[in-house]
Write a protein that holds these residues in place. Structure first.
Motif, PDB file in Angstrom:
ATOM      1  N   GLY A  32      -8.781  -2.866  -8.064  1.00 46.77           N
ATOM      2  CA  GLY A  32      -8.891  -1.774  -7.100  1.00 46.77           C
ATOM      3  C   GLY A  32      -9.626  -2.179  -5.840  1.00 46.77           C
ATOM      4  N   ILE A  33      -9.931  -1.179  -5.021  1.00 49.61           N
ATOM      5  CA  ILE A  33     -10.600  -1.371  -3.730  1.00 49.61           C
ATOM      6  C   ILE A  33     -12.066  -1.019  -3.889  1.00 49.61           C
ATOM      7  N   ILE A  34     -12.966  -1.856  -3.374  1.00 52.19           N
ATOM      8  CA  ILE A  34     -14.397  -1.595  -3.532  1.00 52.19           C
ATOM      9  C   ILE A  34     -14.997  -1.059  -2.235  1.00 52.19           C
ATOM     10  N   GLY A  35     -15.961  -0.181  -2.400  1.00 51.99           N
ATOM     11  CA  GLY A  35     -16.728   0.295  -1.264  1.00 51.99           C
ATOM     12  C   GLY A  35     -15.989   1.239  -0.343  1.00 51.99           C
ATOM     13  N   GLN A  36     -14.838   1.749  -0.760  1.00 55.08           N
ATOM     14  CA  GLN A  36     -14.037   2.608   0.117  1.00 55.08           C
ATOM     15  C   GLN A  36     -13.607   3.866  -0.636  1.00 55.08           C
ATOM     16  N   GLU A  37     -14.576   4.562  -1.207  1.00 54.64           N
ATOM     17  CA  GLU A  37     -14.247   5.734  -2.014  1.00 54.64           C
ATOM     18  C   GLU A  37     -13.491   6.789  -1.204  1.00 54.64           C
ATOM     19  N   ARG A  38     -13.930   7.005   0.023  1.00 55.33           N
ATOM     20  CA  ARG A  38     -13.278   8.009   0.866  1.00 55.33           C
ATOM     21  C   ARG A  38     -11.822   7.621   1.142  1.00 55.33           C
ATOM     22  N   ALA A  39     -11.624   6.345   1.494  1.00 51.60           N
ATOM     23  CA  ALA A  39     -10.274   5.867   1.813  1.00 51.60           C
ATOM     24  C   ALA A  39      -9.381   5.898   0.574  1.00 51.60           C
ATOM     25  N   VAL A  40      -9.917   5.491  -0.574  1.00 50.68           N
ATOM     26  CA  VAL A  40      -9.128   5.484  -1.814  1.00 50.68           C
ATOM     27  C   VAL A  40      -8.710   6.901  -2.191  1.00 50.68           C
ATOM     28  N   ARG A  41      -9.613   7.837  -2.018  1.00 47.21           N
ATOM     29  CA  ARG A  41      -9.290   9.240  -2.326  1.00 47.21           C
ATOM     30  C   ARG A  41      -8.171   9.749  -1.428  1.00 47.21           C
ATOM     31  N   ALA A  59      -6.989   3.796   8.878  1.00 49.81           N
ATOM     32  CA  ALA A  59      -7.787   3.429  10.052  1.00 49.81           C
ATOM     33  C   ALA A  59      -8.977   2.577   9.635  1.00 49.81           C
ATOM     34  N   GLY A  60      -9.249   1.554  10.417  1.00 50.10           N
ATOM     35  CA  GLY A  60     -10.393   0.693  10.142  1.00 50.10           C
ATOM     36  C   GLY A  60     -10.451  -0.453  11.132  1.00 50.10           C
ATOM     37  N   VAL A  61     -11.637  -1.004  11.315  1.00 45.68           N
ATOM     38  CA  VAL A  61     -11.782  -2.118  12.246  1.00 45.68           C
ATOM     39  C   VAL A  61     -11.173  -3.370  11.629  1.00 45.68           C
ATOM     40  N   PRO A  62     -10.742  -4.311  12.448  1.00 47.88           N
ATOM     41  CA  PRO A  62     -10.180  -5.558  11.912  1.00 47.88           C
ATOM     42  C   PRO A  62     -11.189  -6.298  11.045  1.00 47.88           C
ATOM     43  N   GLY A  63     -10.684  -6.933  10.000  1.00 55.10           N
ATOM     44  CA  GLY A  63     -11.545  -7.750   9.149  1.00 55.10           C
ATOM     45  C   GLY A  63     -12.071  -7.050   7.931  1.00 55.10           C
ATOM     46  N   THR A  64     -11.745  -5.760   7.751  1.00 53.12           N
ATOM     47  CA  THR A  64     -12.235  -5.046   6.566  1.00 53.12           C
ATOM     48  C   THR A  64     -11.334  -5.268   5.351  1.00 53.12           C
ATOM     49  N   GLY A  65     -10.268  -6.036   5.534  1.00 49.76           N
ATOM     50  CA  GLY A  65      -9.364  -6.322   4.426  1.00 49.76           C
ATOM     51  C   GLY A  65      -8.498  -5.142   4.040  1.00 49.76           C
ATOM     52  N   LYS A  66      -8.322  -4.206   4.973  1.00 46.91           N
ATOM     53  CA  LYS A  66      -7.584  -2.984   4.640  1.00 46.91           C
ATOM     54  C   LYS A  66      -6.112  -3.248   4.354  1.00 46.91           C
ATOM     55  N   THR A  67      -5.511  -4.207   5.069  1.00 49.70           N
ATOM     56  CA  THR A  67      -4.082  -4.457   4.885  1.00 49.70           C
ATOM     57  C   THR A  67      -3.783  -4.966   3.484  1.00 49.70           C
ATOM     58  N   ALA A  69      -5.771  -4.922   0.903  1.00 52.25           N
ATOM     59  CA  ALA A  69      -6.264  -3.981  -0.101  1.00 52.25           C
ATOM     60  C   ALA A  69      -5.289  -2.831  -0.300  1.00 52.25           C
ATOM     61  N   VAL A  70      -4.770  -2.301   0.801  1.00 47.75           N
ATOM     62  CA  VAL A  70      -3.812  -1.196   0.709  1.00 47.75           C
ATOM     63  C   VAL A  70      -2.533  -1.658   0.021  1.00 47.75           C
ATOM     64  N   LYS A  71      -2.048  -2.843   0.381  1.00 49.11           N
ATOM     65  CA  LYS A  71      -0.819  -3.353  -0.224  1.00 49.11           C
ATOM     66  C   LYS A  71      -0.997  -3.534  -1.738  1.00 49.11           C
ATOM     67  N   ASP A  72      -2.120  -4.134  -2.142  1.00 51.78           N
ATOM     68  CA  ASP A  72      -2.375  -4.313  -3.577  1.00 51.78           C
ATOM     69  C   ASP A  72      -2.498  -2.967  -4.292  1.00 51.78           C
ATOM     70  N   PHE A  73      -3.156  -2.024  -3.626  1.00 45.64           N
ATOM     71  CA  PHE A  73      -3.358  -0.692  -4.208  1.00 45.64           C
ATOM     72  C   PHE A  73      -2.017   0.012  -4.416  1.00 45.64           C
ATOM     73  N   ILE A  74      -1.148  -0.057  -3.407  1.00 43.46           N
ATOM     74  CA  ILE A  74       0.161   0.605  -3.502  1.00 43.46           C
ATOM     75  C   ILE A  74       1.037  -0.081  -4.538  1.00 43.46           C
ATOM     76  N   GLU A  75       0.994  -1.404  -4.579  1.00 44.77           N
ATOM     77  CA  GLU A  75       1.813  -2.136  -5.548  1.00 44.77           C
ATOM     78  C   GLU A  75       1.432  -1.766  -6.972  1.00 44.77           C
ATOM     79  N   GLU A  76       0.153  -1.533  -7.200  1.00 43.99           N
ATOM     80  CA  GLU A  76      -0.294  -1.152  -8.539  1.00 43.99           C
ATOM     81  C   GLU A  76       0.267   0.217  -8.920  1.00 43.99           C
ATOM     82  N   ILE A  77       0.270   1.149  -7.962  1.00 41.85           N
ATOM     83  CA  ILE A  77       0.818   2.489  -8.222  1.00 41.85           C
ATOM     84  C   ILE A  77       2.327   2.434  -8.385  1.00 41.85           C
ATOM     85  N   ALA A  78       2.987   1.589  -7.559  1.00 37.73           N
ATOM     86  CA  ALA A  78       4.453   1.529  -7.551  1.00 37.73           C
ATOM     87  C   ALA A  78       5.023   0.969  -8.850  1.00 37.73           C
ATOM     88  N   LYS A  79       4.214   0.214  -9.590  1.00 39.08           N
ATOM     89  CA  LYS A  79       4.710  -0.391 -10.827  1.00 39.08           C
ATOM     90  C   LYS A  79       5.215   0.648 -11.823  1.00 39.08           C
TER      91      LYS A  79
END
Length: 801
Positions: A32-41, A59-67, A69-79
């Motif tokens: 999962g994604i760490i430190g981003q409870e608001r974004a994960v919700r 939304a997020g500043v560059p370098g936060t690993g959002k891209t 992290a989001v892709k991995d998060f969605i892929e897990e749900i899409a399975k």
């Protein structure tokens, strides 16, 4: 009383017992994604809700690993989601310019494509054999002979009648001619012209009757030819149906659950019957060309191909597509063209699907900056989402630039969740300026740049390091190396109680530390290599900082680190070079005289001061007025400037520095030059937090080190910035050895006491400040200045005018 900060407050060290391991190899990979409870919700909500318009903007500043992290998060749900349908385009035999789209269950489109290819191959093989068989030749010959026999009987009867009337039927290239006969022989023109007019007239009358009979006979012959052609067509149709009927039946039976497919197969059968010559006719002699053209032979059969544009035969779960280059053709597909003898041609087999087709029934992730650079793509995406379908058309045609006739493929229904990834500024601009955006992207997932530094998150951070090392095949970190990375994460967050979520920056440090560990041939990455990675990264970028420090050391830029001076303070500022930010001291000076101008900001007058800096200077007027001008007017003219500053100055972090310089200049009490100052101030004299406190402290530390420590140098900082201190170990060691000092203050009174060594002085019950204090000296001098200004009434009146 202000106390110097103890060493424990300057840098929070990592407790290795929190991990209960020796290396990250012993840890479980991160889930999962760490430190981003608001974004994960927000992501969970946006992905679960199926109503129209609930697409997501991350939304997020560059370098936060959002891209990633989001892709991995969605892929897990899409399975766990169902695999969406396949789509293909087939020829529209009624209108070739409007190809038909057919939906299939996952993997079925590719199977249908192969079946149709095999079907046409079998037809091309079987039909020529049948039409070359003796059985077919016999039936055809019987049909032709029957017709020819009837035709011969008609013309034989006509010829007999003609002979009875003295005529002969002669066949020519122009048809049958009626020629008179004499004594059983045909007459030529000369012989006919030699006859008497009465005889010629008689022959003419008899020939007119025969011409009528000839026309009737010719009409009967044409009807027989038509009958013969119809019978041959019927024969060919029966033979063809008999030959391909079982192939067609097999296909129809196989796809009986797909009405669109069975209808298409029957259309293919009808087209084959209408174009038998394509399958059985003798090929025309191809023109001699200077290059091979094998495709010419296959061109007539392309209309029977199946163009699969979405194949989910190997997809597991819902598709997740990350489109890094969302230009129009990549996003919505394109219609390719090929050159044939200098002419561009196209057909349905050259339709290519885009990312929306691949992600249909699942998720697509798009970088919003790249999407907006391709403005046609953004508008087309919005149209597809609003219409819930994908139209493939030329970009030029969509804009009205192309008017030539082209393909108009059937639109494909769209069911998709779009995730845009970008910075917060673009979200605000799109929300404010694009009315469609707020209707289509109703969910915002904000990625924070920091996370709480608690025991749970520390373990997750270490698990992230474990996952990263496994993913990139790097050496694992031992517990000391993890500690250094955590300290670096706190430094990036600029908070002892936080960790940075700028994982791209943290990952680069781990990669670099792995490089040094490989060079040193160690089994694990330790604190030594992580520290070296941080220092080398700094060294590669701090050339400008070194040049400025060198200029200060050589007194090209004037900065005092010893002694005292009236109306002069060492302020601290941060300079940013994009990839690197560093602190540097600046001399702030004040000159005071009689006048009504109050505080004059020379930076502002020279248009070198930003609005926030100007606001900070104006606050100083408010502070002086409230504290010292309750029983007299504020009658001074104080000119404030950053010495040797040749660029724009902005921010209010030097406002406390400026007020200290003003108080010193008014009171005449010198300020220690061995202490630098940072902090903003409000009108009540409270020192407020500022940014870049670590860089500022380290900047003055470096200057003091180059000029030589005296054991008295240090920095005055806001008390509210103590939690932000993550100083270099070198600075912490200097403080521990008594070479450098850091003083936190809450008020201007506390700060002036540290800088001057004199008491600030509280106001007493009689409304006056305690005698001999800084405030009393300032108040006294301002009173004298107010009285002195009365001696120049014309100046006061002039100012009022």
């Amino acid at each position: 009383m202000v106390y110097e900060l103890p060493v424990e407050k300057l840098r929070l060290k990592f407790d290795p017992t929190l991990l209960n391991c020796e290396t990250t190899a012993e840890l479980k990979p991160l889930e999962g994604i760490i430190g981003q409870e608001r974004a994960v919700r927000a992501l969970k909500f946006g992905l679960d809700i199926k109503e129209k318009g609930f697409n997501i903007y991350v939304a997020g500043v560059p370098g936060t690993g959002k891209t990633s992290a989001v892709k991995d998060f969605i892929e897990e749900i899409a399975k766990t989601e169902p695999v969406p349908s396949d789509w293909c385009y087939v020829n529209n035999f009624r209108n070739a310019y409007e190809p038909k789209a057919i939906r299939f269950p996952p993997g079925k489109a590719k199977e249908f494509q192969k079946d149709m290819k095999d079907f046409i191959t079998e037809v091309r093989r079987a039909l020529p054999k049948v039409f070359e068989s003796e059985d077919y030749a016999t039936k055809r010959e019987e049909t032709v002979k029957s017709i020819e026999k009837e035709k011969m009987e008609i013309f034989a009867e006509l010829n007999r009648r003609a002979q009875e009337q003295g005529f002969f039927l002669q066949s020519t290239s122009m048809g049958l001619l009626i020629i008179p006969m004499s004594e059983g022989k045909p007459m030529n023109n000369e012989e006919i012209m030699a006859l008497s007019p009465q005889i010629r007239e008689e022959i003419q009358k008899r020939s007119e009757g025969l011409r009528t009979e000839l026309r009737n006979a010719t009409r009967q012959a044409r009807n027989l030819d038509k009958k013969g052609n119809d019978e041959l067509k019927k024969l060919n149709r029966e033979v063809t149906l008999y030959t391909i009927g079982h192939f067609v039946s097999d296909e129809v039976e196989k796809y009986t659950d797909f009405p669109e497919v069975t209808a298409y197969i029957k259309e293919v059968q009808d087209d084959i019957l209408n174009n038998l010559v394509t399958f059985i006719g003798e090929p025309k002699a191809a023109p001699q060309l200077p290059f091979p053209t094998p495709w010419l032979k296959e061109m007539p059969f392309r209309k029977y191909e199946v163009n699969v544009i979405v194949d989910n035969s190997e997809t597991h779960g819902g598709p997740v597509v990350m489109e890094h280059n969302p230009k129009y053709s990549n996003l919505l597909g394109r219609i390719e063209k090929e050159a044939q003898f200098g002419v561009l041609t196209t057909d349905f087999t050259m339709i290519r699907g885009g990312s929306l087709h691949k992600a249909n029934g699942g998720y697509i992730v798009l970088p919003v900056e790249d999407l907006l650079r391709n403005f046609i793509s953004y508008e087309a995406l919005k149209r597809a989402l609003m219409n819930k379908c994908i139209d493939i058309e030329e970009a030029g045609e969509r804009l009205g630039f192309i008017t030539t006739k082209g393909l108009r493929p059937s639109p494909i229904p769209l069911k998709i969740k779009v995730i845009l990834i970008g910075n917060p500024f673009l979200y605000q601009q799109l929300y404010a300026l694009d009315r469609d955006f707020k209707e289509l992207f109703k969910v915002k997932a904000d990625f924070d740049t920091t996370m709480n530094k608690n025991e749970k998150n520390v373990r997750k951070y270490a698990s992230f390091i474990c996952t990263f090392c496994q993913k990139e095949n790097l050496k694992h970190l031992d517990v000391s190396g993890v500690g250094k990375v955590l300290e670096y994460g706190s430094r990036l967050a600029a908070n002892q109680k936080k960790l940075s979520t700028r994982f791209a920056v943290v990952a680069d440090i781990i990669r670099e530390a792995n490089f040094y560990a490989t060079q040193e041939d160690t089994a694990y990455v330790s604190a030594k290599q992580v520290k070296k990675a941080v220092e080398e990264k700094l060294y590669r970028s701090n050339l400008i900082q070194e040049k400025i420090r060198e200029m200060m050391e050589k007194e090209v830029i004037l900065i005092d680190t010893v002694g005292e001076a009236v109306g002069q303070v060492n302020g601290l500022s941060v300079m940013s070079l994009g990839d690197f930010a560093f602190g540097s001291p600046s001399r702030v000076t004040v000159s005071v005289g009689l006048g009504r101008e109050g505080i004059v900001d020379i930076q502002r007058e020279a248009r070198l001061g930003g609005p926030i800096h100007t606001k900070g200077v104006m606050i100083l007027n408010g502070y002086l007025t409230e504290k010292y001008a309750q029983d007299k007017p504020l009658s001074l003219s104080a000119r404030l400037v950053f010495e040797q500053s040749y660029g724009m100055v902005d921010g209010d972090s030097a406002s406390s520095t400026e007020i200290y310089a003003i108080l010193s200049a008014i009171s005449g009490v010198p300020i220690k030059q061995n202490i630098a100052v940072t902090g903003s101030v409000n009108q009540k004299g409270e020192v407020q937090a500022i940014g870049g406190v670590n860089e500022k402290i380290e900047g003055f530390f470096e200057v003091c080190k180059s000029k030589g420590f005296t054991g008295k140098q240090g920095v005055l900082i806001p008390y509210s910035n103590v939690k932000n201190l993550i100083l270099k170990e070198e600075v912490v060691d200097a403080v521990e050895n008594g070479q450098f000092h850091i003083y936190p203050v809450k008020t201007i009174d506390q700060g002036i006491e540290v800088l001057t060594g004199e008491k600030a002085g509280m106001i007493q019950t009689d409304g006056k400040f305690r005698k001999g204090t800084i405030n009393e000296l300032v108040d006294k001098k301002l009173r004298v200045m107010a009285e002195k200004l009365k001696e120049f009434p014309e100046f006061i009146l002039g100012k009022r005018k």
